[in-house]
Scaffold this active site. Sequence first.
Site, PDB file in Angstrom:
ATOM      1  N   ASP A 103      33.563 -26.884 -75.472  1.00  0.00           N
ATOM      2  CA  ASP A 103      32.624 -27.992 -75.665  1.00  0.00           C
ATOM      3  C   ASP A 103      31.342 -27.404 -76.251  1.00  0.00           C
ATOM      4  O   ASP A 103      30.700 -26.557 -75.630  1.00  0.00           O
ATOM      5  CB  ASP A 103      32.344 -28.651 -74.303  1.00  0.00           C
ATOM      6  CG  ASP A 103      32.015 -30.127 -74.430  1.00  0.00           C
ATOM      7  OD1 ASP A 103      31.304 -30.485 -75.391  1.00  0.00           O
ATOM      8  OD2 ASP A 103      32.465 -30.900 -73.577  1.00  0.00           O
ATOM      9  N   ASP A 204      29.519 -32.079 -78.930  1.00  0.00           N
ATOM     10  CA  ASP A 204      28.757 -33.085 -78.203  1.00  0.00           C
ATOM     11  C   ASP A 204      27.721 -33.735 -79.124  1.00  0.00           C
ATOM     12  O   ASP A 204      27.020 -33.028 -79.854  1.00  0.00           O
ATOM     13  CB  ASP A 204      28.063 -32.380 -77.030  1.00  0.00           C
ATOM     14  CG  ASP A 204      27.385 -33.336 -76.085  1.00  0.00           C
ATOM     15  OD1 ASP A 204      28.083 -34.193 -75.516  1.00  0.00           O
ATOM     16  OD2 ASP A 204      26.154 -33.216 -75.913  1.00  0.00           O
ATOM     17  N   GLU A 246      31.809 -35.811 -81.400  1.00  0.00           N
ATOM     18  CA  GLU A 246      31.499 -37.011 -80.607  1.00  0.00           C
ATOM     19  C   GLU A 246      30.474 -37.818 -81.402  1.00  0.00           C
ATOM     20  O   GLU A 246      29.328 -37.394 -81.557  1.00  0.00           O
ATOM     21  CB  GLU A 246      30.925 -36.619 -79.240  1.00  0.00           C
ATOM     22  CG  GLU A 246      30.601 -37.832 -78.380  1.00  0.00           C
ATOM     23  CD  GLU A 246      29.738 -37.508 -77.159  1.00  0.00           C
ATOM     24  OE1 GLU A 246      29.780 -38.298 -76.206  1.00  0.00           O
ATOM     25  OE2 GLU A 246      29.015 -36.496 -77.170  1.00  0.00           O
ATOM     26  N   HIS A 320      35.463 -37.764 -69.289  1.00  0.00           N
ATOM     27  CA  HIS A 320      34.633 -37.502 -68.104  1.00  0.00           C
ATOM     28  C   HIS A 320      33.493 -38.508 -67.934  1.00  0.00           C
ATOM     29  O   HIS A 320      32.843 -38.514 -66.893  1.00  0.00           O
ATOM     30  CB  HIS A 320      34.064 -36.078 -68.180  1.00  0.00           C
ATOM     31  CG  HIS A 320      33.161 -35.883 -69.361  1.00  0.00           C
ATOM     32  ND1 HIS A 320      33.639 -35.869 -70.658  1.00  0.00           N
ATOM     33  CD2 HIS A 320      31.827 -35.704 -69.460  1.00  0.00           C
ATOM     34  CE1 HIS A 320      32.623 -35.696 -71.495  1.00  0.00           C
ATOM     35  NE2 HIS A 320      31.513 -35.586 -70.788  1.00  0.00           N
ATOM     36  N   ASP A 321      33.244 -39.332 -68.947  1.00  0.00           N
ATOM     37  CA  ASP A 321      32.166 -40.333 -68.868  1.00  0.00           C
ATOM     38  C   ASP A 321      32.691 -41.743 -68.643  1.00  0.00           C
ATOM     39  O   ASP A 321      31.898 -42.673 -68.503  1.00  0.00           O
ATOM     40  CB  ASP A 321      31.356 -40.353 -70.174  1.00  0.00           C
ATOM     41  CG  ASP A 321      30.471 -39.133 -70.339  1.00  0.00           C
ATOM     42  OD1 ASP A 321      30.045 -38.565 -69.317  1.00  0.00           O
ATOM     43  OD2 ASP A 321      30.208 -38.751 -71.489  1.00  0.00           O
TER      44      ASP A 321
END
Length: 550
Positions: A103, A204, A246, A320-321
């Site tokens: 990440d 990210d 993302e 994860h969100d």
Amino acid sequence: MGHTKTNAHWWQETAVYQVYPRSFQDSNGDGIGDLQGLIQRLDYLEKLGIGAIWLSPVYQSPNDDNGYDISDYEQIMAEFGTMADMEQLIEEADKRGIKIIMDLVVNHTSDEHPWFIESRSSKDNPYRDFYIWREGIDGQAPNDLESTFLGSAWQLDEHTGDYYLHLFSKKQPDLNWENAAVRKAVYDMMNFWIAKGIGGFRMDVIDLVGKIPDQKITGNGPKLHDYLREMNAATFGGKDLLTVGETWGATPEIAKLYSDPKRQELSMVFQFEHVALDEQPGKSKWDLRPLVISELKEVFSKWQTELGNQGWNSLFWNNHDLPRIISRWGNDRDYRVQSGKMLAILLHMLKGTPYIYQGEEIGMTNRVITDISEAADIESKNMYADRLEKGYKKEDILLSINAKGRDNARTPMQWDSSKHAGFTTGTPWLAVNQNYLEINVAQALEDTDSLFYTYQHLIALRKKYPLIVWGTFELLTDTAEAVFAYYRHYEGESWLIVCNFSDQEQPFSLDINTEQTIIANTDKKYSNLLDRTLDPYEAFVVTLGGNLDA
């Protein structure tokens, strides 16, 4: 026509599994998942059949925002282990044909990163221009840009009297990508990881790095794609690594800019248009409304058709969100396994690279809380306080948190029926969902009809059939509203995918000859599709032989 095999990449025919390391497996009893825990579970992931692990951040971090605030990109957070553990993970995963996707968080760092400590020390420090500093105007912030986490995006730094920009928390100062030295430092760090043998990067909020804060431009700034092409050339270009951005603000046109191979930027992007479909338009994610299936069909259809052969899709229900998909759009009470299989079949038969979030493959569900003291997520807690003050009812706020809060995804992985679901011998950092006695990996592996084996089968099918990887998409439009059905066409062959996206029986009829059933979540025969009644959440895939548009 479709792609030929000559320009295929490994990441186009595999599935990626996202590990949120804090919640996956604890090896030392401190209640926090770690790298050695993940290493212990690689055989399980190999059995599932995935080809890559997207590992949420494990870098050194004060953990203000779950590791997305990095203080050293070339060290591992102590609670996850050491760099030796990380190197062992890459090596052990590699033995099983699994690549590690790191990440990459380079829109901002932690305010405890050495670069920022230097940057804030004085106005003439060599690192001053690594971040975005501005003078105030009449004792106020430079402008009214807001942080994603509420409040101003500018923070006054008493020491030099200037403001620094933070689009996220004030402990996450934004890097200044206009500074070539920043970009070079980032590329050097990426090459450090590439040299260790990783398989790529998930980037990210990468669409924010081209920001021009003085003009209040944050996403999709004018130099964004120049930076990405420069990054590609300086780091992963020509190495066949998976790179996924993302990009919350992407349209299909913008997605093509990122992922058209000719442009030499990224492999693919995450777009989030479908994720907002159960929110009231123009409001926040907490303002709920029921999913309208026709809108979901429209969004998926748009992304499947408009990217064509220029772009590449990433396919996901969870991360994860996001809340657990079976609790969100399936039915976690009466049809947990059945709706889970339908959701899996619908997504994995689409064109793109599928992502599975840990626990999705065994049908983990949202964890219901009855009091805010049970929440760990900063976003949920801030929203609770904010809405309580605005006069919302406690019950209504908790309803929103139970539906959309990020803790839903982050409860520990449910491995077996022992205490704390086999996640830890200690006290877990976040309570395990109380349904772990019924829902766990050990149980799923024993039951040949479990959701796990549906995911395993879908991953294997993608490796076996080029049609799933390369075929074009065509939506069936004359079905019941709750029936999501589509064709995939490739080199003269067609498949039909039919999913009942509801807990009610639905009619379905098609006068067409089917050849064989590829996968289904019932034991029915699908040789004749005239005047069928679909069971709740029924899903099947059949081959039709020759092309339909002949």
